[in-house]
Design a protein around this motif. Sequence first.
Motif, PDB file in Angstrom:
ATOM      1  N   GLU A  43      -3.564  11.467   2.817  1.00  0.00           N
ATOM      2  CA  GLU A  43      -4.997  11.190   2.705  1.00  0.00           C
ATOM      3  C   GLU A  43      -5.771  12.138   3.615  1.00  0.00           C
ATOM      4  O   GLU A  43      -5.510  12.230   4.812  1.00  0.00           O
TER       5      GLU A  43
ATOM      6  N   MET B 115       0.844  -1.195   0.000  1.00  0.00           N
ATOM      7  CA  MET B 115       0.000   0.000   0.000  1.00  0.00           C
ATOM      8  C   MET B 115       0.880   1.246   0.000  1.00  0.00           C
ATOM      9  O   MET B 115       1.748   1.400   0.858  1.00  0.00           O
TER      10      MET B 115
ATOM     11  N   ILE C 241       3.342  -0.885   4.166  1.00  0.00           N
ATOM     12  CA  ILE C 241       2.765   0.418   3.863  1.00  0.00           C
ATOM     13  C   ILE C 241       3.901   1.419   3.720  1.00  0.00           C
ATOM     14  O   ILE C 241       4.787   1.485   4.586  1.00  0.00           O
TER      15      ILE C 241
ATOM     16  N   ASP D 197      -5.270  -0.066  -1.886  1.00  0.00           N
ATOM     17  CA  ASP D 197      -5.177   1.391  -1.811  1.00  0.00           C
ATOM     18  C   ASP D 197      -5.672   1.873  -0.455  1.00  0.00           C
ATOM     19  O   ASP D 197      -6.419   1.172   0.245  1.00  0.00           O
ATOM     20  N   ALA D 198      -5.289   3.097  -0.115  1.00  0.00           N
ATOM     21  CA  ALA D 198      -5.514   3.610   1.229  1.00  0.00           C
ATOM     22  C   ALA D 198      -6.919   4.126   1.482  1.00  0.00           C
ATOM     23  O   ALA D 198      -7.215   4.576   2.593  1.00  0.00           O
ATOM     24  N   ASP D 199      -7.799   4.068   0.479  1.00  0.00           N
ATOM     25  CA  ASP D 199      -9.175   4.541   0.704  1.00  0.00           C
ATOM     26  C   ASP D 199     -10.219   3.517   0.264  1.00  0.00           C
ATOM     27  O   ASP D 199     -11.408   3.830   0.214  1.00  0.00           O
TER      28      ASP D 199
ATOM     29  N   SER E 189       4.443  12.304   2.991  1.00  0.00           N
ATOM     30  CA  SER E 189       3.305  13.094   3.486  1.00  0.00           C
ATOM     31  C   SER E 189       3.761  14.152   4.492  1.00  0.00           C
ATOM     32  O   SER E 189       4.884  14.122   5.012  1.00  0.00           O
TER      33      SER E 189
ATOM     34  N   ASP F  17       4.647   5.465   3.274  1.00  0.00           N
ATOM     35  CA  ASP F  17       4.198   6.852   3.217  1.00  0.00           C
ATOM     36  C   ASP F  17       5.086   7.592   2.217  1.00  0.00           C
ATOM     37  O   ASP F  17       6.308   7.632   2.356  1.00  0.00           O
TER      38      ASP F  17
ATOM     39  N   VAL G  97      -8.629   5.803   5.660  1.00  0.00           N
ATOM     40  CA  VAL G  97      -7.374   5.071   5.821  1.00  0.00           C
ATOM     41  C   VAL G  97      -7.542   3.968   6.860  1.00  0.00           C
ATOM     42  O   VAL G  97      -7.108   2.828   6.662  1.00  0.00           O
TER      43      VAL G  97
ATOM     44  N   ILE H 180       0.768   5.459   0.265  1.00  0.00           N
ATOM     45  CA  ILE H 180      -0.157   6.418   0.847  1.00  0.00           C
ATOM     46  C   ILE H 180       0.480   7.803   0.877  1.00  0.00           C
ATOM     47  O   ILE H 180       1.678   7.940   1.118  1.00  0.00           O
ATOM     48  N   TYR H 181      -0.349   8.823   0.587  1.00  0.00           N
ATOM     49  CA  TYR H 181       0.174  10.193   0.561  1.00  0.00           C
ATOM     50  C   TYR H 181      -0.911  11.182   0.975  1.00  0.00           C
ATOM     51  O   TYR H 181      -1.914  11.357   0.278  1.00  0.00           O
TER      52      TYR H 181
END
Length: 286
Positions: free
Chosen positions: A13, A8, A38, A92-94, A43, A40, A19, A10-11
């Motif tokens: 969110e 995953m 995961i 994905d993070a969403d 971010s 990041d 999340v 993630i940026y």
Amino acid sequence: MSVISVLMGIYNENNRKHVAYAIESILNQTFRDFEFIICDDGSEMGFYQWLKKYCRKDSRILLLRNEQNRGLAATLNYCLRHAGGSYIARMDADDISEKERFARQIAFLESHPEYAMVGCSVRMIGRKGVWGIRQMEEMPKKESFLNTSPFVHPAVMIRRDVMKALGSYSEKKWALRAEDYELFMRFYASGYKGYNIQEILLNYREEKDSYKKRKYRYRIHECIVRYRGFRLLGLLKGNYRCVIKPLMVGLIPSVMMERIRRQRYGMKSGGKGGYYDKSVSRCSRL
């Protein structure tokens, strides 16, 4: 060594609840033998500190960080370098995975050695709940790529040795925002096959704002990806209109694009639908 490595990126969110739902839907899988990597992607520190604290809840999570924003392809490749599983699963993070997703997908791959990748059909969710269902083509062919990618990126599971053989995601600038499409066409051009389980195993978030986020230069990137991919697949001749399709779509106003998507995937009156309970992993068919 875990059987599955879940990747995953993630940026920043905006909605931390989304999340949390996404992460919990992986941690609550009925198939338990996985590592959850995961990364990041640079971010803001406030979000990263929240994510870092949240990820401490389960020892299966490995949290990585890019000091600068590098994009999804580079982020996923960074995750891959830390992956030890025999299978690579995307998330994905969403989005929200159904509890049986990994169990269904790994059972399929272990009983069907002729396939190197498996995806699934997805339920479309937004702010007001479920708004549609995207029934994916069961056995995509090379020609299936002419319209769009026949696989939903965060819904796939791929054999790790195949990912290694393909050289992972392209980090070229022209593949930005179309790295999955590029990978899947390269996948088929190399002689591998994929399959979509017809069961809905992922809840895919597509909000109204999703259509506004795609800048026109990314449409140009997709045209390049299509040109190169179709050429690899031997489909370029006679299909130049499909190459420039993203440029035409990019001229459609976002409001109209949303209407088109909802007409295409929206649930018909009297048909099968679903509901989305805001608690984690409570998506169900009606």
